[in-house]
Design an enzyme around this catalytic site. Structure first.
Site, mmCIF file in Angstrom:
data_model
loop_
_atom_site.group_PDB
_atom_site.id
_atom_site.type_symbol
_atom_site.label_atom_id
_atom_site.label_comp_id
_atom_site.label_asym_id
_atom_site.label_seq_id
_atom_site.Cartn_x
_atom_site.Cartn_y
_atom_site.Cartn_z
ATOM 1 N N TYR A 177 12.308 0.212 -3.720
ATOM 2 C CA TYR A 177 13.829 -0.402 -4.153
ATOM 3 C C TYR A 177 14.391 1.095 -4.126
ATOM 4 C CZ TYR A 177 12.819 -5.258 -3.840
ATOM 5 O OH TYR A 177 11.324 -6.179 -3.418
ATOM 6 N N GLU B 7 -4.207 -3.421 3.721
ATOM 7 C CA GLU B 7 -3.250 -1.514 4.209
ATOM 8 C C GLU B 7 -3.912 -0.056 2.815
ATOM 9 O OE1 GLU B 7 0.702 -2.075 4.685
ATOM 10 O OE2 GLU B 7 0.205 -3.416 6.591
#
Length: 181
Positions: free
Chosen positions: A113, A171
């Site tokens: 973040y 992924e």
């Protein structure tokens, strides 16, 4: 890819079976993704659609091949397939800035973040970035699941941490999994 323009008049809701639950794809008349979520969050998504597209007629149907095909390819093993999906989201200028920055995180990579806040040139806006990340209405295509804690651990995800873990594993991304042990 998001642009601010007239709201859609019609939306199509498609349901797509995936290895982690049934996905809800909402497409507009131009085959642009307007919303994405999971069936266990359908009431919240419907409320969001009602607030952001109150005049749009929502009908169940099949998403156009240009949208459904990349989702099918993604869940069958192509982690970059969703890059082809066109999307448009209703949000504030700040949210759109965060969502566009999320799209710069390649499949197989993660960002904290704090790193995302730095990427948009607002290093002190970590909390606001987190809120914008959590408000993302086109999850998976705008890959909010690729944002993790500064220490590399999994942190909140609107679709639930088990789905976030699966998406990141799918992924090939690295992260610390506090839940597995």
């Amino acid at each position: 890819m998001p642009t601010i323009n007239a709201p859609p008049e019609a939306l199509t809701l498609d349901r797509l079976a995936t290895p982690i639950g049934t996905a809800l794809l909402v497409a507009d008349e131009q085959a642009v993704l307007r919303a994405f979520n999971w069936t266990d969050y359908e009431p919240a998504m419907m409320a969001w659609i009602g607030r952001h597209y109150p005049k749009a007629k929502l009908v169940e149907g099949r998403a156009p091949p240009a949208m459904r095909g990349p989702f099918e390819a993604y869940f069958q093993g192509d982690p970059r397939a969703l890059e082809a999906v066109r999307w448009r989201a209703s949000g504030t200028a700040f949210q759109l800035e965060v969502w566009e920055a999320l799209c710069s995180i390649p499949a197989g990579e993660t960002l904290s973040y704090a790193g995302l806040a730095e990427r948009i040139g607002r290093p002190t806006a970590v909390r606001a970035v987190g809120l914008a990340n959590g408000a993302n209405p086109v999850a998976v295509v705008v890959p909010c699941h690729r944002v993790i804690g500064t220490n590399g651990s999994l942190t909140g995800y609107g679709g639930g941490l088990p789905r976030k873990r699966w998406l990141l594993d799918h992924e090939g991304a690295s992260f610390k999994d506090r839940l597995a042990a």
